[in-house]
Write an enzyme that holds these catalytic residues in place. Sequence first.
Site, PDB file in Angstrom:
ATOM      1  CG  ASP A  47       6.201  96.670  41.527  1.00  0.00           C
ATOM      2  OD1 ASP A  47       7.141  97.463  41.476  1.00  0.00           O
ATOM      3  OD2 ASP A  47       5.503  96.377  40.523  1.00  0.00           O
ATOM      4  CE1 TYR A  52       1.906  96.933  35.738  1.00  0.00           C
ATOM      5  CE2 TYR A  52       2.161  96.569  38.084  1.00  0.00           C
ATOM      6  CZ  TYR A  52       2.695  96.594  36.818  1.00  0.00           C
ATOM      7  OH  TYR A  52       4.023  96.279  36.630  1.00  0.00           O
ATOM      8  CE  LYS A  77       6.591  98.870  38.029  1.00  0.00           C
ATOM      9  NZ  LYS A  77       5.467  98.292  38.765  1.00  0.00           N
ATOM     10  CG  HIS A 110       5.344 101.245  33.626  1.00  0.00           C
ATOM     11  ND1 HIS A 110       4.074 101.040  34.104  1.00  0.00           N
ATOM     12  CD2 HIS A 110       5.842 100.009  33.421  1.00  0.00           C
ATOM     13  CE1 HIS A 110       3.829  99.741  34.182  1.00  0.00           C
ATOM     14  NE2 HIS A 110       4.886  99.099  33.762  1.00  0.00           N
TER      15      HIS A 110
END
Length: 298
Positions: A47, A52, A77, A110
Amino acid sequence: MTPTPTHLTLANGVQMPLLGFGVYRSSPEETVQAVSTALADGYRLIDTAAAYGNEAQVGEALRRSGVARDEVFVTTKLWISDYGHDEALHGFDRSMRKLGLDKLDLYLLHQPMPTEWERTVAAWKAAGQLLESGRTRAIGVSNFSTELLGDLIDRTGIVPHVNQVEVHPFFTQPELQATHRRVGIATQTWSPIGGVMRYFSDDPETAQSPLSHPVVTALAEKHGRTPAQIVLRWHLEHGFSAIPKSVRAERIAENFDVFGFSLSAEEVAAIDALDTGVRSGPNPADINTSKYKLTIAD
């Protein structure tokens, strides 16, 4: 002993591993090694997220691993700066380019952004198109409440396959879980062992943790397991898909070693009773592009 399920079936029949590996707050420098270690240890769900900043490194680790692509369930996401219909399609293309993939397994919005709801709904419609065209096998959302799920479904007719939310023994969200069961949405839990309580604490060293609670430590001693393994087993007993994160090889292996024992209904209930009803992460209602100005570079 009845064999422990390793997957759950989403509403469209797609099989998703119950236990996955998260890379939130893993730096790009740490991510390749961490994901490589996880795949070698048997994880088959990875994931990540555009926000990120490590999608490219996740893709690199996947290619290095030697594990067949169809054996790994990959999630990423869409960040809020790319909400809107056309913007979402562009954000998906960018993520796929960074991951180096032709097809995704799960694509999530998200955050819900209730103060920018029209853009959220437009992004969700775009996700539905990506599903219809076969570019992703499943779609879902993250941090959506019962009310926002209801409105999203009413507006679009598209039911998320997954809602990825904050759940751990101190914040169990039973009402949201009930909504998921009623509508047919899988619950996936981020920060499942309570790390969120340190991430967003003014004093991480003194932040409470489910891992040190006497109920959890007593069960760990009883089963000959670590507190983290007890908490992750609790998630699996509930049928949640949990995505713990670590960059330490020994912890990555430990977190995956949760399929050789089980908790009784009474033990699960004892952990359920630790719920405080208090969220540790940011309130999703407060997240919007005015407060969170991150944008994703192409």
